[in-house]
Write a protein that holds these residues in place. Structure first.
Motif, PDB file in Angstrom:
ATOM      1  N   THR A  90       0.857  -1.183   0.000  1.00 35.77           N
ATOM      2  CA  THR A  90       0.000   0.000   0.000  1.00 35.77           C
ATOM      3  C   THR A  90       0.896   1.236   0.000  1.00 35.77           C
ATOM      4  N   ASP A 125       0.912   4.990   4.472  1.00 35.31           N
ATOM      5  CA  ASP A 125      -0.386   4.475   4.895  1.00 35.31           C
ATOM      6  C   ASP A 125      -0.444   4.267   6.403  1.00 35.31           C
ATOM      7  N   LYS A 182       4.119  -4.668  -5.258  1.00 36.21           N
ATOM      8  CA  LYS A 182       3.019  -5.485  -4.755  1.00 36.21           C
ATOM      9  C   LYS A 182       3.461  -6.439  -3.657  1.00 36.21           C
ATOM     10  N   ASN A 187      -6.015   6.784  -5.475  1.00 38.91           N
ATOM     11  CA  ASN A 187      -5.179   5.741  -6.065  1.00 38.91           C
ATOM     12  C   ASN A 187      -4.273   6.289  -7.147  1.00 38.91           C
ATOM     13  N   PRO A 239      -0.064   6.952  -3.924  1.00 39.20           N
ATOM     14  CA  PRO A 239       1.089   6.043  -3.855  1.00 39.20           C
ATOM     15  C   PRO A 239       2.351   6.679  -4.428  1.00 39.20           C
ATOM     16  N   GLN A 272     -13.910  -0.526  -1.762  1.00 37.86           N
ATOM     17  CA  GLN A 272     -14.009  -0.265  -0.348  1.00 37.86           C
ATOM     18  C   GLN A 272     -15.467  -0.097   0.061  1.00 37.86           C
TER      19      GLN A 272
END
Lengths: 507, 319
Positions: free
Chosen positions: A220, A224, A281, A457, A461, B280
């Motif tokens: 993630t 996070d 990942k 998203n 990241p 989600q």
């Protein structure tokens, strides 16, 4: 003649292969991360089997599951006149499988672990039963272990739909690094109290081998685990300053976030972060185990370093850089609920009560059978018996935190014997957010949340891994969030928070 | 004359029944497929109402209240800027795939048809079909092996050969329309080419012999004989592809770009948008609305395309 026989056999074989699809979905994949479901069957006049689903994270398959289950049944038969069936699920598809089971109320399921991200949705769509009365009658063991203030984390509009699993609750952020590398560069994590304190250490580590970056990402976004704020469920609209005020703000517009991503960008440019971090990942432990890096940023409860030591095979140490904070999302991280599939909520709560207050049941679930799967050690911890290792043990789910009450279970070796006491102290010492017990309902802003999810998203990241220049991209991110409607979400959240505060006599 | 009509229709019915009874074995063989089609494709149609309701699992689908306003579950597909980007991406990619895919598949089919040695023919057929069987998760790692910034084949071997600097492939959305199209063609060209090959093989060799006698060379034969005779197949496959123009291969657009946020402007499609947005939330009404939207558009487009085709050549239309 032969041709006829062959063609007949083929026909029969193909027809039978059609029927294999009809087999029940109860068979589990024995690969990593499985969840177990327990069901109870009362052998008396009721005769109703009940199931409890527990999600496991485990790297081994639980070949001895039935043995452990039988042992548990000896106790449950005697105490609550029911038997237990444990059902495993994998991390990869537990969510889909749960949804399937919940949608078809024909399949039996009696206890279910629900993660905070899906909790309010499950309640809103009627997937969990209201167990307020059952808890009052049969769940006093649970209440005394969890504590009435934290039982609130499972309440929505005053009704209890779930019970928080007891574990190290507060969130805290820590750097967890390889001890041998730190010694090699002569650094000591004890001096690290903030992100900036880490910079000189990372520089020294990077000098060892320019091709290996000190920090590895997880699956993630890299920040996070950072929690100096109460995320109020989904991080879109948060309470800054450890939740000590009641003003919902946009986390991504705060100066704190801007400073953080700037630091990450500088680190990335200097080579302190693994390449292609934003599309990684793999789990952090796996990457370090394979030599792709030497440390990570993760949640920093007591035992984090020990757990990473087990995962990487190197000795790891940790430095916490954020004070511990208890929020509804953290306390309600995993909650046990009774799904609508269950025919007997009272009996399910009785079993839950056992899981929370009966040491024998809790230890059987968490560690297996004494003597077969673990033995007691001199220092008060438990470990593998002779001949068993992590790879060969037939029962090592390694998810004590999930099974209900971690504090009444034995401590596995690697942690000190007073690990549970440390956790209890950690829980007590944490700042408690003023919004403890507030679970918000997103149904009015689902369109905006969908859009904001996509924007998050798209940008977070990369920003948090320092892969893009925040001077240019952070304003873009903020603008995209606004276009997607985050302000509407924040207003909605603030209104709900105010209403909740008034209803609870606060402010 | 009025007395003949009822007899006429009864007689027709009786004749039809006779026809049915004569071929009863064939109809019987039809049964499993028909049952499967009804159960799998037609029965679930009742689920379309989920797109218009606020689903409560306790009371079930049909007792769940209708949402107000009726189209609320559809709003998220249109309201934001992202929504138009994803629709544009989906359509443009599919158009490119249809055009490029048809050209490539027909080309491969023609080429394989020209091979005389059976041995090699089978080899190439298998080789071309193989990528289609590989899951996109595996493909995404194959692509990663090529495009990884530090360890990728292209950055480490190919670009230095050409004297160019290594590029950060996963950080720049501009390269990806090309990358995705290449990956998709590599994976799916084989499948359609097998269909076209079957159609080509079915062409009567008499045509080619007559053309030889008339002095046509190979290229002319292909252009004047092969093409027109496989045109029905091309039209059928294209019509079917048009029906799926609002769908995208999830694996291709989610796995291959390694779920990288930076690439969204050129790799976000309706399916990935819905997945990322609703994972989600778990809102079944909204995801059903998305599926409904995709299938309705596909349905309308197929009807329209079919009507157009029917105007030009009646026998080539699907129905």
């Amino acid at each position: 003649m032969l041709k006829k026989i062959i063609s007949l056999t083929l026909v029969i074989g193909l027809t039978l292969s059609l029927l294999t699809a009809c087999s029940s979905k109860d068979t589990t994949s024995k690969s990593e991360s499985e969840s177990a479901a327990a069901s109870e069957t009362s052998p008396d006049a009721k005769g109703e089997p009940k199931e409890l689903v527990v999600a496991f994270i485990t790297g081994s398959n639980l070949t001895d599951l039935t043995k452990v289950q039988d042992e548990i049944n000896k106790i449950t038969l005697e105490k609550i006149n029911a038997t237990v069936t444990l059902k495993q699920f994998t991390w990869a598809n537990y969510s889909d499988q749960f949804n399937l089971i919940l949608a078809s109320s024909a399949e039996q399921l009696d206890l279910l672990p629900v993660f905070s991200s899906s909790y309010s949705n499950y309640v809103a769509t009627g997937k969990l039963q209201d167990i307020s009365i059952s808890i009052e009658n049969y769940g006093q063991g649970i209440v005394s272990q969890v504590g009435p203030e934290f039982m609130k984390a499972g309440q929505i509009e005053g009704k209890q739909f779930g019970v928080p699993a007891i574990m190290g609750w507060p969130t805290s952020t820590a750097f967890v690094m390889r001890k041998d590398i730190l010694e090699q560069v002569g650094a000591d994590l004890k001096t690290v109290k903030s992100f900036n304190d880490m910079t000189p250490i990372l520089e020294k580590i990077q000098a060892i081998d320019p091709n290996v970056a000190p920090l590895v990402p997880g699956a993630t976004a890299m920040l996070d685990a950072y929690r100096s704020f109460d995320p109020l469920g989904d991080r879109y609209g948060v309470l800054a300053d450890y939740g000590q005020n009641m003003n919902v703000v946009n986390l991504y517009e705060t100066q704190e976030y801007a400073d953080l991503v700037k630091t990450m960008y500088q680190w990335n440019q200097a080579g302190y972060i693994m390449a292609d971090a934003e599309i990684n990942k793999e789990a952090q432990g796996t990457l370090i185990k394979n030599g792709a890096g030497y440390g990570m940023i993760r949640s920093g409860s007591p035992g984090a370093a020990e757990s990473e030591t087990m995962a990487t095979g190197f000795e790891m140490v940790q430095a916490n850089v954020v004070a511990p904070l208890a929020t509804t999302s953290a306390v309600g991280g995993v909650q046990w609920g009774v799904p609508i599939n269950s025919q007997d909520a009272d009996l399910s709560v009785q079993l839950l009560n056992l899981m929370y207050s009966d040491e024998k049941v809790a230890n059987l679930l968490a560690w297996g059978i004494e003597g077969t799967h673990y033995v007691k050690k001199a220092d008060g911890t438990i470990g593998y018996p002779e001949g068993l290792t992590a790879d060969t043990s037939p029962y090592m789910p390694n998810i004590a935190w999930e099974m209900g009450n971690q504090f009444i279970t034995y401590v596995w070796e690697g942690n000190t014997a007073d690990y549970n006491e440390q956790l209890k102290a950690f829980n007590k010492a944490a700042t408690v957010s003023k919004a403890m017990g507030f679970i918000w309902d997103p149904t009015n802003v689902t369109t905006e949340i969908t859009a904001v999810n996509n924007v998050y998203n798209q940008y977070a990241p990369a920003l948090e891994a320092g892969a893009v220049n925040p001077d240019k991209t952070l304003p873009e991110f903020i603008q995209a969030l606004k276009d997607a409607g985050i302000d509407k979400i924040i207003v909605e959240k603030q209104n709900q928070l105010n209403a909740w505060a008034q209803a609870n006599g606060m402010k | 004359m009025t007395t003949e009509k009822p007899v006429g229709s009864k007689q027709k019915a009786r004749e039809k029944l006779k026809e049915f009874w004569k071929n009863r074995v064939l109809f019987f063989m039809l049964l499993p497929g028909l049952i499967y089609l009804i159960i799998n494709n037609y029965l679930p149609l009742y689920g379309l109402t989920i797109a218009f309701r606020k689903i409560n699992f306790k009371t079930g689908i049909f007792s769940s209240p209708f949402i107000d306003p009726l189209w609320k579950n559809f709003q998220f597909l249109f309201k934001t800027k992202d929504a138009w980007v994803m629709t544009r991406n989906t359509i443009l990619y599919n158009v490119a795939f249809i055009i490029l895919g048809t050209i490539l598949s027909v080309f491969f089919a023609l080429m394989i048809n020209e091979i005389t040695k059976n041995h090699f023919k089978k080899f190439y057929q298998t080789a071309i079909l193989l990528p289609n069987l590989i899951s996109y998760v595996v493909v995404s790692y194959l692509v990663y092996a090529f495009l990884s910034t530090k360890t990728g084949f292209i950055n480490n071997t190919i670009l230095p050969l050409l004297g160019a600097d290594p590029k950060s492939w996963y950080a720049n959305p501009d390269y990806w329309p090309v990358i995705i199209t290449i990956v998709n063609s590599w994976k799916t060209a084989g499948y359609a080419s097998v269909v076209y090959l079957a159609a080509i093989v079915g062409i009567d060799t008499d045509y080619y012999e007559a053309a030889d006698l008339d002095g046509a060379n190979r290229i002319q034969q292909i252009w004047h004989i092969t093409f027109p005779l496989i045109l029905p197949t091309i039209i059928t496959l294209t019509l079917l592809a048009i029906g799926r123009i609002f769908y995208s291969d999830f694996g291709l657009f989610y796995q291959v770009p390694m779920n990288s946020g930076v690439l969204y402007p050129t790799t976000q499609t309706i399916d990935t948008y819905v997945y990322r947005g609703l994972m989600q939330l778990g809102d079944i009404g909204m995801s059903s609305a998305a599926g409904f939207y995709q299938s309705i558009v596909g349905f309308v487009l197929i009807l329209a395309a079919n009507t157009v085709v029917r105007k030009f050549s009646k026998e080539n239309a699907l129905f």
